[in-house]
Scaffold this active site. Sequence first.
Site, PDB file in Angstrom:
ATOM      1  N   HIS A 101      -3.511   4.361   4.769  1.00  0.00           N
ATOM      2  CA  HIS A 101      -4.572   3.348   4.912  1.00  0.00           C
ATOM      3  C   HIS A 101      -5.901   3.910   4.390  1.00  0.00           C
ATOM      4  O   HIS A 101      -6.575   3.298   3.578  1.00  0.00           O
ATOM      5  CB  HIS A 101      -4.692   2.938   6.382  1.00  0.00           C
ATOM      6  N   ARG A 104       0.870  -1.176   0.000  1.00  0.00           N
ATOM      7  CA  ARG A 104       0.000   0.000   0.000  1.00  0.00           C
ATOM      8  C   ARG A 104       0.903   1.221   0.000  1.00  0.00           C
ATOM      9  O   ARG A 104       1.527   1.532   1.008  1.00  0.00           O
ATOM     10  CB  ARG A 104      -0.921  -0.024   1.227  1.00  0.00           C
ATOM     11  N   TYR A 157       4.323   5.570  11.341  1.00  0.00           N
ATOM     12  CA  TYR A 157       4.670   4.177  11.656  1.00  0.00           C
ATOM     13  C   TYR A 157       5.536   3.468  10.609  1.00  0.00           C
ATOM     14  O   TYR A 157       5.856   2.300  10.769  1.00  0.00           O
ATOM     15  CB  TYR A 157       3.399   3.354  11.953  1.00  0.00           C
TER      16      TYR A 157
HETATM   17  C1  LIG Z   1     -14.500  -6.497  11.673  1.00  0.00           C
HETATM   18  C2  LIG Z   1     -13.711  -5.223  11.563  1.00  0.00           C
HETATM   19  N1  LIG Z   1     -12.859  -4.874  12.546  1.00  0.00           N
HETATM   20  C3  LIG Z   1     -12.135  -3.735  12.445  1.00  0.00           C
HETATM   21  C4  LIG Z   1     -12.291  -2.914  11.351  1.00  0.00           C
HETATM   22  C5  LIG Z   1     -11.479  -1.626  11.241  1.00  0.00           C
HETATM   23  N2  LIG Z   1     -10.489  -1.779  10.172  1.00  0.00           N
HETATM   24  C6  LIG Z   1     -10.682  -1.235   8.965  1.00  0.00           C
HETATM   25  S1  LIG Z   1      -9.429  -1.594   7.902  1.00  0.00           S
HETATM   26  C7  LIG Z   1      -8.582  -2.428   9.090  1.00  0.00           C
HETATM   27  C8  LIG Z   1      -7.250  -3.064   8.774  1.00  0.00           C
HETATM   28  C9  LIG Z   1      -7.333  -3.988   7.623  1.00  0.00           C
HETATM   29  O1  LIG Z   1      -6.084  -4.441   7.254  1.00  0.00           O
HETATM   30  P1  LIG Z   1      -5.936  -5.453   6.085  1.00  0.00           P
HETATM   31  O2  LIG Z   1      -6.866  -6.600   6.254  1.00  0.00           O
HETATM   32  O3  LIG Z   1      -4.503  -5.764   5.967  1.00  0.00           O
HETATM   33  O4  LIG Z   1      -6.461  -4.631   4.802  1.00  0.00           O
HETATM   34  P2  LIG Z   1      -5.868  -3.273   4.181  1.00  0.00           P
HETATM   35  O5  LIG Z   1      -6.572  -2.147   4.863  1.00  0.00           O
HETATM   36  O6  LIG Z   1      -4.410  -3.270   4.408  1.00  0.00           O
HETATM   37  O7  LIG Z   1      -6.231  -3.323   2.736  1.00  0.00           O
HETATM   38  C10 LIG Z   1      -9.292  -2.453  10.290  1.00  0.00           C
HETATM   39  C11 LIG Z   1      -8.828  -3.105  11.506  1.00  0.00           C
HETATM   40  C12 LIG Z   1     -13.206  -3.313  10.358  1.00  0.00           C
HETATM   41  N3  LIG Z   1     -13.400  -2.615   9.249  1.00  0.00           N
HETATM   42  N4  LIG Z   1     -13.896  -4.488  10.478  1.00  0.00           N
END
Ligand SMILES: Cc1ncc(C[n+]2csc(CCOP(=O)(O)OP(=O)(O)O)c2C)c(N)n1
Length: 360
Positions: free
Chosen positions: A262, A258, A271
Amino acid sequence: MLIRGFDPLKGKMLQILDPEGNIIDEKLNPDLNDDTLLTMYKTMLLGRVVDTKALQYQRQGRMLTYAPVKGQEAASVGVISALDKEDWMVPAFRELPGMLYKGAPLQRLLLYWLGNEEGNNLEESLRILPISVPIASQINHAAGLAYARKVQDKKEVVVAFVGDGGTSHGEFHEGLNFGAVFDVPMIVIIQNNQWAISTPRATQTKAETLAQKAIGYGINGIQVDGNDPLAMYVATKKAKENALKGMGPTLIEAVTYRMGPHTTSDDPTIYRSNEEVAEWEAKDPLKRFKAYLVDKKLWTEKEDEALAKEYNDYVNKEFKEVEATGLMPLEDTFKYNYETMHKDLQDQLEEYKAYLKEVE
Ligand SMILES: Cc1ncc(C[n+]2csc(CCOP(=O)(O)OP(=O)(O)O)c2C)c(N)n1
Ligand SMILES: [Mg+2]
């Protein structure tokens, strides 16, 4: 093993196009026709332009929170280009270029990110499920959908996307285990972009690769260079063939990055280091795919500049029309939780309306 010589373990990543755009092993080259190659590249480029514009609109206060895709274009376009019209896509929220490739209208996607849920209401014939932000929810949705297609004896596959962080969620396990046990025609793409907000991949799991989690489910898994659209195409194509033969799901780890924040609410400089970002910029999927196409005499720098400019104007025009649609009525957020709004929700709505008056 999905592809001979590439098991899901460390050091066995499938790569066809190196970061400079050279073919590493001609035998693995899918040898796609010129039209397909150009459509893939142009869709990735459009995705990149949308990304740049969306960040600007958000900073101008014209759009709500946006999740940038920059750096991950090949990981969804490479996958979707290997599917057929009747196959299904179950996106998370960082697959905009892949959704465009499958035919989602840009205006709808922009409307969603503008903050209007109606943007998630896509034509059923596209076979794209709505963007789903709850992490790893995609895997259970896809497993159920794929099971249904199998029971109905349809020759279709279901492709779900999840992030590296998503692999820690219960639904990742539940969906993959169910899918494996029932041999459903499902392909799960882990977009390992190295970060789950501020949590690095290294502290997400003790497993050396995310692809090796496939071993625990008794299914095929493979680690693929997610910035290489040709490798993503080849792995998905093979996974689809296997699924249609009744061999069940495949887990594909797309190793990518990425490059942006985020979401628009995040500041990644807190970070992660600039050196790390620079290292991945050198592996940019657009850069390598363009170099490959230029080398093949299918594309020129001049055409590239002209198309990027054309896309820039196109996205501006589309977004203006989307802005005219605007947000959904405030009441809708409260209205559709229950068939009739209960008192607590009614009170919250009144409170919110009062707040809005106050800040006006
Ligand atoms: C069930 C749930 N818990 C927490 C969140 C908050 N949240 C949004 S994105 C994220 C991190 C996701 O990381 P990853 O799976 O690596 O996907 P990326 O954002 O890197 O594409 C979190 C914890 C959420 N959307 N859904
Ligand atoms: Mg991630």
